[in-house]
Design a protein around this motif. Sequence first.
Motif, short mmCIF file in Angstrom:
data_model
loop_
_atom_site.label_atom_id
_atom_site.label_comp_id
_atom_site.label_asym_id
_atom_site.label_seq_id
_atom_site.Cartn_x
_atom_site.Cartn_y
_atom_site.Cartn_z
N SER A 33 0.82 -1.21 0.00
CA SER A 33 0.00 0.00 0.00
C SER A 33 0.86 1.27 0.00
CB SER A 33 -0.94 0.01 1.20
OG SER A 33 -0.21 0.04 2.43
N TRP A 34 2.14 1.12 0.35
CA TRP A 34 3.05 2.26 0.40
C TRP A 34 3.85 2.44 -0.89
CZ3 TRP A 34 2.51 5.73 4.01
CH2 TRP A 34 2.21 5.40 5.33
N GLN A 35 3.67 1.62 -1.91
CA GLN A 35 4.59 1.61 -3.03
C GLN A 35 4.73 2.97 -3.71
OE1 GLN A 35 6.69 -1.06 -3.91
NE2 GLN A 35 7.61 0.72 -4.90
N ARG A 36 3.62 3.67 -3.91
CA ARG A 36 3.71 4.98 -4.57
C ARG A 36 4.48 5.98 -3.71
NH1 ARG A 36 -2.63 5.56 -5.94
NH2 ARG A 36 -2.64 4.81 -3.78
N TRP A 37 4.28 5.90 -2.40
CA TRP A 37 5.07 6.73 -1.49
C TRP A 37 6.55 6.40 -1.61
CZ3 TRP A 37 3.40 9.65 3.14
CH2 TRP A 37 2.00 9.89 3.17
N ALA A 38 6.86 5.12 -1.64
CA ALA A 38 8.26 4.70 -1.72
C ALA A 38 8.91 5.27 -2.98
CB ALA A 38 8.35 3.18 -1.70
N ASP A 39 8.19 5.21 -4.10
CA ASP A 39 8.72 5.74 -5.35
C ASP A 39 8.99 7.25 -5.24
OD1 ASP A 39 8.49 3.18 -6.38
OD2 ASP A 39 6.61 3.60 -7.45
N LEU A 40 8.05 7.97 -4.62
CA LEU A 40 8.21 9.41 -4.46
C LEU A 40 9.42 9.74 -3.60
CD1 LEU A 40 6.95 12.29 -4.92
CD2 LEU A 40 5.77 11.95 -2.74
N PHE A 41 9.59 9.05 -2.48
CA PHE A 41 10.71 9.31 -1.59
C PHE A 41 12.04 8.90 -2.22
CE2 PHE A 41 7.57 10.37 1.46
CZ PHE A 41 8.20 11.01 2.52
N GLU A 42 12.02 7.83 -3.01
CA GLU A 42 13.24 7.43 -3.70
C GLU A 42 13.67 8.49 -4.70
OE1 GLU A 42 15.14 3.34 -5.43
OE2 GLU A 42 13.01 3.71 -5.85
N GLU A 43 12.71 9.04 -5.43
CA GLU A 43 13.00 10.12 -6.38
C GLU A 43 13.58 11.34 -5.66
OE1 GLU A 43 9.34 10.85 -8.36
OE2 GLU A 43 9.31 8.90 -9.37
N ALA A 44 13.18 11.51 -4.39
CA ALA A 44 13.66 12.66 -3.62
C ALA A 44 15.01 12.40 -2.95
CB ALA A 44 12.62 13.02 -2.56
N GLY A 45 15.58 11.22 -3.17
CA GLY A 45 16.92 10.95 -2.67
C GLY A 45 17.01 10.09 -1.43
N TYR A 46 15.91 9.46 -1.04
CA TYR A 46 15.90 8.59 0.13
C TYR A 46 15.91 7.12 -0.29
CZ TYR A 46 14.70 12.86 2.62
OH TYR A 46 14.72 14.14 3.13
N ALA A 47 16.15 6.25 0.66
CA ALA A 47 16.16 4.81 0.41
C ALA A 47 14.96 4.18 1.11
CB ALA A 47 17.46 4.18 0.92
N PRO A 48 13.88 3.90 0.39
CA PRO A 48 12.67 3.39 1.04
C PRO A 48 12.81 1.92 1.46
CG PRO A 48 12.35 3.50 -1.32
CD PRO A 48 13.69 4.12 -1.05
N VAL A 49 12.22 1.61 2.60
CA VAL A 49 12.16 0.24 3.12
C VAL A 49 10.71 -0.01 3.51
CG1 VAL A 49 13.04 -1.39 4.83
CG2 VAL A 49 14.53 0.46 4.00
N LEU A 50 10.11 -1.07 2.95
CA LEU A 50 8.69 -1.37 3.16
C LEU A 50 8.55 -2.74 3.83
CD1 LEU A 50 8.87 0.62 0.62
CD2 LEU A 50 6.62 -0.23 0.03
N PRO A 51 8.87 -2.85 5.11
CA PRO A 51 8.75 -4.14 5.77
C PRO A 51 7.30 -4.51 6.06
CG PRO A 51 10.13 -2.59 7.01
CD PRO A 51 9.34 -1.82 6.02
N GLY A 52 7.05 -5.79 6.20
CA GLY A 52 5.75 -6.23 6.66
C GLY A 52 5.71 -6.39 8.16
#
Length: 279
Positions: A33-52
């Motif tokens: 459910s966070w995937q679009r957020w992760a993409d946005l933050f990655e584009e902004a220079g962060y390293a997204p982690v989406l654990p369950g």
Amino acid sequence: MSATTDRAQVDAANRTGRRPVVFVHGLWLLPSSWQRWADLFEEAGYAPVLPGWPDDPETVEEANRNPEVFAGKGVREVADHFAGLIGGLSQKPVVIGHSFGGLITQILAGRGLAHASVAIDPAPFRGVLPLPVSSLRAARPVIGNPANYHRAIPLTYDQFRYSFANAVDEDEARHLYETFAVPAPAEPLFQAATANFNPWAQTKVTRKNPDRGPLLLISGEKDNTVPWALTNAAYKKQRRNAHAETEIVEIPGRGHALTIDAGWREVAETALSFVKRFS
């Protein structure tokens, strides 16, 4: 999600050298459910982690076929699970959570594990006293039957419509339900409901830790599950931390589905703007 998958995400984040952002989902959703957020933050220079959460299935389809895997997960177990993953990161992450994920986020921040935090429509911690009628109605399908405590409970479409998707139209509500909704453990809801009568409640948050880091609380104006009264009560307690910034924002016209509905980007950019100020 498997521990191997979570560990792989941590290792990948470490290899980037970027500031990690750990996303914590709430009840009735999965990390995807966070995937679009992760993409946005990655584009902004962060390293997204989406654990369950422990034992989360990989997909919505798998989750709905095997609801029993969600049963028996309590707040402390989930918080400890995320704390362990954060311990494997090479630098202190930003932590962003929604609903019960927002509560977990504040627990982790209170342990000094977050560089900065964003709690979106967060489930109440011990000491948050308001009991809005809409929150009680949203929780009734679960806590209305004490036998549900150790079970995993799905929401019907009508329950999801009230609890999550009341601020979107019928077509979008059905799309959100079919795309994102999964069963959830009942135990955290019971723990939150009884927290103010239990001095050892698992929903307790350490609010004055000098290492808590900056915290933003976000509230959806039309949220039935965690209305403004709950989020604002949490803010009033969190702002007593004299060592770090504490802020609150209300997003007009939005319900509990504000992280996954068509307006998700407005909320994500609000969170990103806050995080950028401190990293």
